[in-house]
Motif scaffolding. Structure first.
Motif, PDB file in Angstrom:
ATOM      1  N   ARG A  85      21.658  62.810   1.460  1.00 56.28           N
ATOM      2  CA  ARG A  85      22.511  61.720   0.990  1.00 56.28           C
ATOM      3  C   ARG A  85      21.748  60.803   0.043  1.00 56.28           C
ATOM      4  O   ARG A  85      22.290  60.321  -0.963  1.00 56.28           O
ATOM      5  N   LYS A  86      20.472  60.559   0.351  1.00 48.15           N
ATOM      6  CA  LYS A  86      19.647  59.720  -0.524  1.00 48.15           C
ATOM      7  C   LYS A  86      19.365  60.431  -1.845  1.00 48.15           C
ATOM      8  O   LYS A  86      19.362  59.824  -2.911  1.00 48.15           O
ATOM      9  N   LYS A  87      19.111  61.766  -1.766  1.00 45.79           N
ATOM     10  CA  LYS A  87      18.777  62.517  -2.979  1.00 45.79           C
ATOM     11  C   LYS A  87      19.964  62.643  -3.932  1.00 45.79           C
ATOM     12  O   LYS A  87      19.810  62.574  -5.148  1.00 45.79           O
ATOM     13  N   SER A  88      21.165  62.823  -3.387  1.00 44.31           N
ATOM     14  CA  SER A  88      22.317  63.106  -4.240  1.00 44.31           C
ATOM     15  C   SER A  88      23.019  61.855  -4.742  1.00 44.31           C
ATOM     16  O   SER A  88      23.755  61.907  -5.736  1.00 44.31           O
ATOM     17  N   GLY A  89      22.835  60.716  -4.067  1.00 45.90           N
ATOM     18  CA  GLY A  89      23.517  59.497  -4.484  1.00 45.90           C
ATOM     19  C   GLY A  89      25.022  59.641  -4.325  1.00 45.90           C
ATOM     20  O   GLY A  89      25.514  60.053  -3.276  1.00 45.90           O
ATOM     21  N   SER A  90      25.747  59.343  -5.404  1.00 46.82           N
ATOM     22  CA  SER A  90      27.205  59.376  -5.329  1.00 46.82           C
ATOM     23  C   SER A  90      27.799  60.663  -5.886  1.00 46.82           C
ATOM     24  O   SER A  90      29.021  60.794  -5.993  1.00 46.82           O
ATOM     25  N   SER A  91      26.949  61.640  -6.264  1.00 45.21           N
ATOM     26  CA  SER A  91      27.465  62.857  -6.901  1.00 45.21           C
ATOM     27  C   SER A  91      28.220  63.753  -5.924  1.00 45.21           C
ATOM     28  O   SER A  91      29.080  64.528  -6.314  1.00 45.21           O
ATOM     29  N   LYS A  92      27.889  63.667  -4.634  1.00 42.34           N
ATOM     30  CA  LYS A  92      28.592  64.457  -3.627  1.00 42.34           C
ATOM     31  C   LYS A  92      28.480  63.766  -2.269  1.00 42.34           C
ATOM     32  O   LYS A  92      27.606  62.928  -2.056  1.00 42.34           O
ATOM     33  N   THR A  93      29.373  64.162  -1.359  1.00 41.20           N
ATOM     34  CA  THR A  93      29.394  63.558  -0.022  1.00 41.20           C
ATOM     35  C   THR A  93      29.065  64.621   1.017  1.00 41.20           C
ATOM     36  O   THR A  93      29.792  65.609   1.165  1.00 41.20           O
ATOM     37  N   TYR A  94      27.945  64.439   1.742  1.00 36.21           N
ATOM     38  CA  TYR A  94      27.540  65.380   2.786  1.00 36.21           C
ATOM     39  C   TYR A  94      28.204  65.009   4.104  1.00 36.21           C
ATOM     40  O   TYR A  94      28.205  63.838   4.507  1.00 36.21           O
ATOM     41  N   SER A  95      28.749  66.012   4.780  1.00 37.58           N
ATOM     42  CA  SER A  95      29.498  65.735   6.009  1.00 37.58           C
ATOM     43  C   SER A  95      28.986  66.466   7.236  1.00 37.58           C
ATOM     44  O   SER A  95      29.282  66.067   8.365  1.00 37.58           O
ATOM     45  N   LYS A  96      28.251  67.545   7.062  1.00 38.38           N
ATOM     46  CA  LYS A  96      27.856  68.353   8.214  1.00 38.38           C
ATOM     47  C   LYS A  96      26.565  69.106   7.918  1.00 38.38           C
ATOM     48  O   LYS A  96      26.311  69.502   6.773  1.00 38.38           O
ATOM     49  N   ALA A  97      25.744  69.294   8.965  1.00 40.87           N
ATOM     50  CA  ALA A  97      24.514  70.078   8.843  1.00 40.87           C
ATOM     51  C   ALA A  97      24.539  71.183   9.892  1.00 40.87           C
ATOM     52  O   ALA A  97      24.850  70.926  11.068  1.00 40.87           O
ATOM     53  N   ILE A  98      24.220  72.418   9.485  1.00 38.63           N
ATOM     54  CA  ILE A  98      24.224  73.571  10.395  1.00 38.63           C
ATOM     55  C   ILE A  98      22.860  74.256  10.303  1.00 38.63           C
ATOM     56  O   ILE A  98      22.477  74.749   9.232  1.00 38.63           O
ATOM     57  N   ILE A  99      22.126  74.279  11.403  1.00 40.47           N
ATOM     58  CA  ILE A  99      20.803  74.925  11.407  1.00 40.47           C
ATOM     59  C   ILE A  99      21.018  76.430  11.522  1.00 40.47           C
ATOM     60  O   ILE A  99      21.498  76.928  12.544  1.00 40.47           O
ATOM     61  N   THR A 100      20.676  77.167  10.460  1.00 40.11           N
ATOM     62  CA  THR A 100      20.919  78.626  10.444  1.00 40.11           C
ATOM     63  C   THR A 100      19.682  79.434  10.822  1.00 40.11           C
ATOM     64  O   THR A 100      19.761  80.656  10.936  1.00 40.11           O
ATOM     65  N   SER A 101      18.545  78.774  11.011  1.00 34.75           N
ATOM     66  CA  SER A 101      17.332  79.475  11.449  1.00 34.75           C
ATOM     67  C   SER A 101      17.319  79.567  12.971  1.00 34.75           C
ATOM     68  O   SER A 101      17.486  78.543  13.652  1.00 34.75           O
ATOM     69  N   PRO A 102      17.118  80.745  13.533  1.00 33.41           N
ATOM     70  CA  PRO A 102      17.070  80.861  15.000  1.00 33.41           C
ATOM     71  C   PRO A 102      15.779  80.274  15.579  1.00 33.41           C
ATOM     72  O   PRO A 102      15.748  79.853  16.731  1.00 33.41           O
ATOM     73  N   ASN A 103      14.711  80.240  14.737  1.00 33.57           N
ATOM     74  CA  ASN A 103      13.413  79.731  15.192  1.00 33.57           C
ATOM     75  C   ASN A 103      12.709  79.048  14.025  1.00 33.57           C
ATOM     76  O   ASN A 103      13.072  79.235  12.857  1.00 33.57           O
ATOM     77  N   TRP A 104      11.678  78.282  14.365  1.00 29.49           N
ATOM     78  CA  TRP A 104      10.833  77.693  13.326  1.00 29.49           C
ATOM     79  C   TRP A 104      10.023  78.789  12.643  1.00 29.49           C
ATOM     80  O   TRP A 104       9.599  79.757  13.279  1.00 29.49           O
TER      81      TRP A 104
END
Length: 676
Positions: free
Chosen positions: A591-610
């Protein structure tokens, strides 16, 4: 100077204030002062030299300027303002005036500038560039204003440039070199080419080109009939014999290797040289050539072409020997039928046989009835017949257009189709389909139920990668020896076949329509298509044109429809790990990086492990994972993007709690209805 003072203080600090050291200091100070004076003198000398150089450049430019102004004055007095040289002198005077202004800004050049402007007015009053153009055309120079008639963004640019350089400019050049036959020929070709371009592009104004071609024609016809007829006859004769000789290396070689040599019917992987030789000598006849030699001897034109004639006759006399030396070449090309990648692929086998047939036919042009070349030709034709006899043709069109790609505005019912069902020209609003007539079933050409790459070029520009413009071949289609697919599909076609493209993430029709939109509403947009069969890597290609001057709304509809279908099918990725803290941090960072260019609403962790990152010493320095961030852009479109985040290692198996952005990956657009 500052460095000098600092140096003095350093000396003071190093030597102290003793009497002996003070004497040394005075000597050093005196020496430094002398160096400063010397340096200043050098600077003054350099400054004066630069000043003198500038003065010299000013004088030189001014001298040239006055010379050209004097010539302009003389031309005006002689009533020659209309001449091409008057315009040339104006250009030279302008360049010298600009040079003086840039190098000598203190000089007052207002009087000379006013004088030059008056000459420009004089030129404009007598017709300006038109009169100068008349002077140039009398010398046999074409008008360079033609260069700027078509921009490099226009779809006709390449054809226009070729016609201009290959025909129009050369027509003028041949006129200047007193070769009317060549000039007439190039002028005719130029007329044909520009007429074709103009008919396909109503937005272009060819009045200047037509004017220049008319002027050249007047120049060419200004000589007396008898004089030009004599010139044309001699030049045509010389050109005929010269061209045969110049192209002889395509069909004959003096070396001991016959056709295996670098010259003389050399085969290449794509048979380009062989096909070039076929085109160059399509109208050649040994009988006609020898008769032309006799005619040249009787009408007095033999001498001008004697060198060319003797070389070609020498080759004709040796041609049977050349054929004998080419035996290994002939059998080598037949052996290609057993090469991996060709053997078993009817398309490639027939291509090789057709090329070898051309090879034999060319040999017989230069040695008619030669027994060896005749035997080879019979052998190849028998092999072609044998290969073709195994093909079960679905229709007469299939037999006529084997290995060809044809285009239509509708899906064709194979078996009863006719020539009138197909076309090479289309218009705005047309749906376009392709039909390929194959020498075998698709199962033999493709390795599976799969996408087969299709390369598409629009006005010479590729449409994405061929894997993105692929054709999906289903299992039932594999049993057929023809293939039909859509270039620009109708709604009915998409309802019937579209799911295969959506499910396999193929943007074929969307990508083609987008590129056609970029080509614009011009009247002659060229589309080239090549289908590459996955199993054998053989290919079939074709081309057509579209008149898009009627509008591109149907293309916008296709893009919108394709995009909607694709977005509806797209789904969010599955979460492989759940951690509200990490998800929150990732959202905050983006959100800080994109500013007003787009609106982030959800985060999905797709990695099963580190994933652990190590340095050269195998020590863990950080750990990272992939998180898909779902967003809505300012234009209202929704998407998710795979992003990489990491945590720095602190030692003893501990890591910084704060995430850091580490890189961005693939964007996937998705229907906004599918993100909840």
């Amino acid at each position: 100077m500052k460095k000098t003072i600092l140096f003095i203080f350093l000396i003071i600090g190093c030597f102290g204030y003793s009497q002996i050291n003070l004497k040394k200091l005075k000597k050093a100070k005196t020496k430094i002062e002398k160096e400063i004076i010397s340096t200043n003198n050098t600077k003054n000398e350099t400054f004066n030299q630069t000043k003198d150089m500038s003065k010299g450049a000013c004088e030189s430019a001014y001298k040239s300027l006055t010379k050209y102004l004097k010539k302009l004055d003389d031309k005006k007095a002689a009533n020659e303002v209309f001449s091409g040289s008057f315009k040339t002198y104006i250009g030279s005077a302008e360049r010298n005036l600009e040079s003086i202004k840039s190098k000598c800004p203190d000089l007052d050049m207002s009087a000379e500038e006013s004088q030059l402007n008056n000459f420009k007015l004089d030129l404009n009053e007598v017709g300006g560039s038109d009169e100068a153009r008349e002077a140039n055309i009398r010398k046999g120079y074409y008008d360079k204003a033609i260069d700027n008639l078509v921009t490099d963004l226009h779809p006709a640019y390449n054809d226009f440039s070729k016609a201009k350089s290959n025909f129009l400019i050369k027509a003028f050049e041949y006129y200047r070199h007193n070769k009317p036959a060549e000039s007439f020929k190039r002028l005719k070709d130029a007329k044909d080419q520009f007429t074709t371009i103009a008919s396909n592009h109503n937005d272009l104004d060819f009045s200047l080109i037509n004017s220049e071609m008319s002027r050249l024609e007047v120049l060419l016809n200004s000589e007396s009939g008898a004089e030009i007829s004599s010139k044309l006859s001699k030049e045509n004769t010389a050109n005929y014999f010269r061209d045969i000789h110049m192209n002889l290396n395509y069909v004959y070689s003096e070396t001991s290797h016959g056709a295996d040599a670098k010259q003389g019917l050399q085969f290449t992987p794509s048979h380009k040289k062989l096909l070039k030789a076929q085109e160059l000598f399509k109208d050649f006849s040994k009988t006609d050539y020898l008769q032309a030699v006799e005619d040249a001897k009787s009408n007095g034109t033999f001498t001008s072409a004697q060198f060319y004639i003797e070389k070609v006759v020498e080759a004709l006399n040796d041609y049977s020997n050349f054929i004998n030396k080419s035996s290994s070449s002939f059998h080598g090309y037949l052996d290609n039928l057993n090469v991996i990648g060709i053997k078993g692929d009817p398309t490639k086998e027939l291509e090789e046989l057709e090329a070898t047939k051309i090879f034999c036919e060319l040999l017989l042009k230069f040695a008619p009835n030669n027994p060896k070349a005749t035997q080879w030709l019979n052998q190849v034709e028998a092999e072609i017949s044998k290969k073709s006899s195994g093909i079960i043709f679905a229709s007469q069109m299939h037999k006529t257009h084997l290995n060809k790609m044809l285009f239509s505005t509708k899906e064709i019912s194979i078996g009863n189709e006719t020539e009138s069902d197909f076309s090479k020209t289309f218009k705005s609003g047309d749906y376009i389909y392709a039909t390929l007539y194959l020498p075998s079933t698709l199962r033999q050409l493709t390795d599976s139920y799969a996408a087969n790459n299709m390369e598409v070029k629009i006005n010479g520009m590729p449409v994405a990668e061929s894997s993105h413009t692929a054709i999906w071949i289903t299992t039932p289609m594999q049993e057929k020896n023809y293939l039909q697919f859509a270039i620009l599909p109708s709604i009915a076609w998409k309802q019937k076949h579209g799911n295969f493209y959506v499910e396999n993430k193929l943007r074929t029709h969307e990508a083609i329509a987008e590129q056609l939109l970029k080509a614009g509403a011009y009247s002659n947009v060229t589309v080239e298509v090549r289908v590459i069969f996955r199993g054998t890597n053989s290919n079939i290609k074709g081309s057509f044109t579209i008149d898009q001057s009627g509008g591109t709304n149907h293309l916008i509809d296709i893009v919108s429809r394709e995009e909607n279908d694709r977005l509806k099918d797209a789904k969010l990725p599955n979460a492989e790990m759940s951690n509200s803290n990490l998800e929150s941090q990732a959202l905050s960072i983006m959100r800080k990086k994109s500013g007003s260019s787009k609106t982030y609403s959800k985060a999905i962790i797709t990695s099963p492990n580190w994933n652990y990152d190590k340095n050269w010493n195998d020590a863990i320095v950080s750990r990272s994972l992939i998180i898909a961030l779902v967003s809505k852009e300012h234009d209202g479109k929704c998407m998710y993007q795979y992003l990489n985040f990491k945590q720095q290692a602190q030692g003893d198996g501990k890591y910084n709690n704060n995430l850091e952005f580490a890189g961005a990956g693939q964007n996937v657009y998705i229907s906004c209805d599918n993100i909840n």
